[in-house]
Design an enzyme around this catalytic site. Structure first.
Site, PDB file in Angstrom:
ATOM      1  N   GLY A   1       2.365   2.679  10.865  1.00  0.00           N
ATOM      2  CA  GLY A   1       3.397   3.577  10.542  1.00  0.00           C
ATOM      3  C   GLY A   1       3.821   4.221  11.962  1.00  0.00           C
TER       4      GLY A   1
ATOM      5  CG  HIS B   1      -5.873   2.227   4.937  1.00  0.00           C
ATOM      6  ND1 HIS B   1      -5.420   3.293   5.832  1.00  0.00           N
ATOM      7  CD2 HIS B   1      -4.914   1.343   4.904  1.00  0.00           C
ATOM      8  CE1 HIS B   1      -4.359   2.879   6.384  1.00  0.00           C
ATOM      9  NE2 HIS B   1      -3.795   2.035   5.777  1.00  0.00           N
TER      10      HIS B   1
ATOM     11  CD  GLU C   1      -3.022   5.840   6.235  1.00  0.00           C
ATOM     12  OE1 GLU C   1      -3.081   5.858   5.388  1.00  0.00           O
ATOM     13  OE2 GLU C   1      -2.027   5.160   7.215  1.00  0.00           O
TER      14      GLU C   1
ATOM     15  CG  ASN D   1      -1.710   1.329   1.299  1.00  0.00           C
ATOM     16  OD1 ASN D   1      -1.749   1.746   0.543  1.00  0.00           O
ATOM     17  ND2 ASN D   1      -2.214   1.469   2.519  1.00  0.00           N
TER      18      ASN D   1
ATOM     19  CD  GLU E   1      -3.810  -2.151   7.251  1.00  0.00           C
ATOM     20  OE1 GLU E   1      -2.662  -2.379   6.648  1.00  0.00           O
ATOM     21  OE2 GLU E   1      -4.200  -0.999   6.811  1.00  0.00           O
TER      22      GLU E   1
ATOM     23  CB  SER F   1       4.831  -1.508  12.195  1.00  0.00           C
ATOM     24  OG  SER F   1       4.527   0.117  12.416  1.00  0.00           O
TER      25      SER F   1
ATOM     26  CE  LYS G   1      -0.132   3.479   4.641  1.00  0.00           C
ATOM     27  NZ  LYS G   1      -0.160   3.678   6.031  1.00  0.00           N
TER      28      LYS G   1
HETATM   29  P1  PGA Z   1       2.462   0.655   7.802  1.00  0.00           P
HETATM   30  O1  PGA Z   1       1.064   0.731   7.015  1.00  0.00           O
HETATM   31  O2  PGA Z   1       3.213  -0.894   7.025  1.00  0.00           O
HETATM   32  O3  PGA Z   1       3.470   1.925   7.124  1.00  0.00           O
HETATM   33  O4  PGA Z   1       2.373   0.489   9.204  1.00  0.00           O
HETATM   34  C1  PGA Z   1       0.298  -0.255   6.850  1.00  0.00           C
HETATM   35  C2  PGA Z   1      -0.928  -0.074   6.073  1.00  0.00           C
HETATM   36  O5  PGA Z   1      -1.541   1.267   6.707  1.00  0.00           O
HETATM   37  O6  PGA Z   1      -1.447  -0.388   5.301  1.00  0.00           O
END
Ligand code: PGA
Length: 252
Positions: free
Chosen positions: A175, A97, A99, A9, A169, A215, A11
């Site tokens: 992140g 997601h 976000e 992903n 998630e 992460s 982003k």
């Molecule tokens: P990350 O993000 O691996 O940077 O923690 C995962 C995601 O939001 O899909």
């Protein structure tokens, strides 16, 4: 048969030329690797889909959009619909997601519509769910996960369900460098599989792919992927470097 999947992903990262280079590197690494035990997907910005599609072998590297609109066409300035995504040759879309839910106020009802339109357009859906730290500390993990999944997905038929991949998630792990422990993740994955079994039966639940995201990196992927209900990962930060991403792809 349950599939293992590692999905990137990206982003809101990379320009088109940078994204094309990254996609080429992933495609080449996948083509040259022996015995990869999972499907590989990259989730890229809308602007990149057409160009990235041209430099990957879609049979080896799946291509996902990171969102789609809750309408198919019309006066929705700035939106990109599921049929538009499918017309680029992409075969997946990431929906729900945290976000998008958090920053763009996507509701369960809106996501239900997006899921329907994505499936109608022939896309497979990687559907994200997960709790915040406050929700975890308040003991609400199962309530949150159950609501997110049932409100946006449980109207689907068994046939439609075969095109759904779940991504768990935990928001506090995205992140932040804080991975859920493999036991914490497995607990929620097993709970999700149980929910699917209640709704669609054990066979469908056993065939459902449930990814972990938050992460995930080459160093912790082997332990996570060794758990019986963790069938791969949705990878943010570590999907932006081909070597790191491949380190996760080869973790099975
Ligand atoms: P990350 O993000 O691996 O940077 O923690 C995962 C995601 O939001 O899909």
């Amino acid at each position: 048969m349950r599939k293992n999947i590692v999905a990137g992903n990206w982003k809101m990262n990379t320009t088109v030329p940078e994204g094309v280079e990254l996609a080429k590197a992933v495609n080449e690494a996948v083509a040259n690797a022996n015995g990869i035990k999972c499907d590989v997907v990259i989730g890229v910005p809308f602007t990149h889909l057409t160009a990235v599609k041209q430099v990957i072998d879609i049979n080896k590297v799946g291509l996902a959009a990171e969102n789609c609109a809750d309408h198919n066409s019309g006066a929705y300035t700035g939106e990109v619909s599921a049929p538009m995504v499918a017309s680029t040759g992409a075969n997946y879309v990431i929906l729900g997601h945290s976000e998008r839910r958090g920053y763009y106020n996507e509701t369960a009802q809106m996501l239900k519509t997006k899921v329907d339109l994505a499936l109608e357009a022939g896309l497979k859906v990687i559907f994200c769910c997960g709790e915040s730290l406050e929700e975890r500390e308040a003991g609400k993990v199962e309530d949150i996960i159950k609501a997110e999944i049932s409100e946006s997905l449980f109207h689907l038929t068994t046939e439609q369900w075969s095109n759904i991949v779940i991504a768990y998630e935990p928001i506090w792990a995205i992140g932040t460098g804080k991975t859920a422990t493999s036991d914490q993740a497995e607990e929620v994955h097993a709970f999700i599989r149980g929910l699917v079994a209640q709704q669609y039966g054990q066979q469908v639940a056993d065939d459902t792919t449930i990814l972990y995201g938050g992460s995930c990196k080459p160093s912790n992927a082997p332990e996570l992927f060794a758990k019986p209900d963790i069938d791969g990962g949705l990878i943010g930060g570590a999907s932006l470097k081909a070597a790191d991403f491949m380190g996760i792809v080869t973790a099975f």
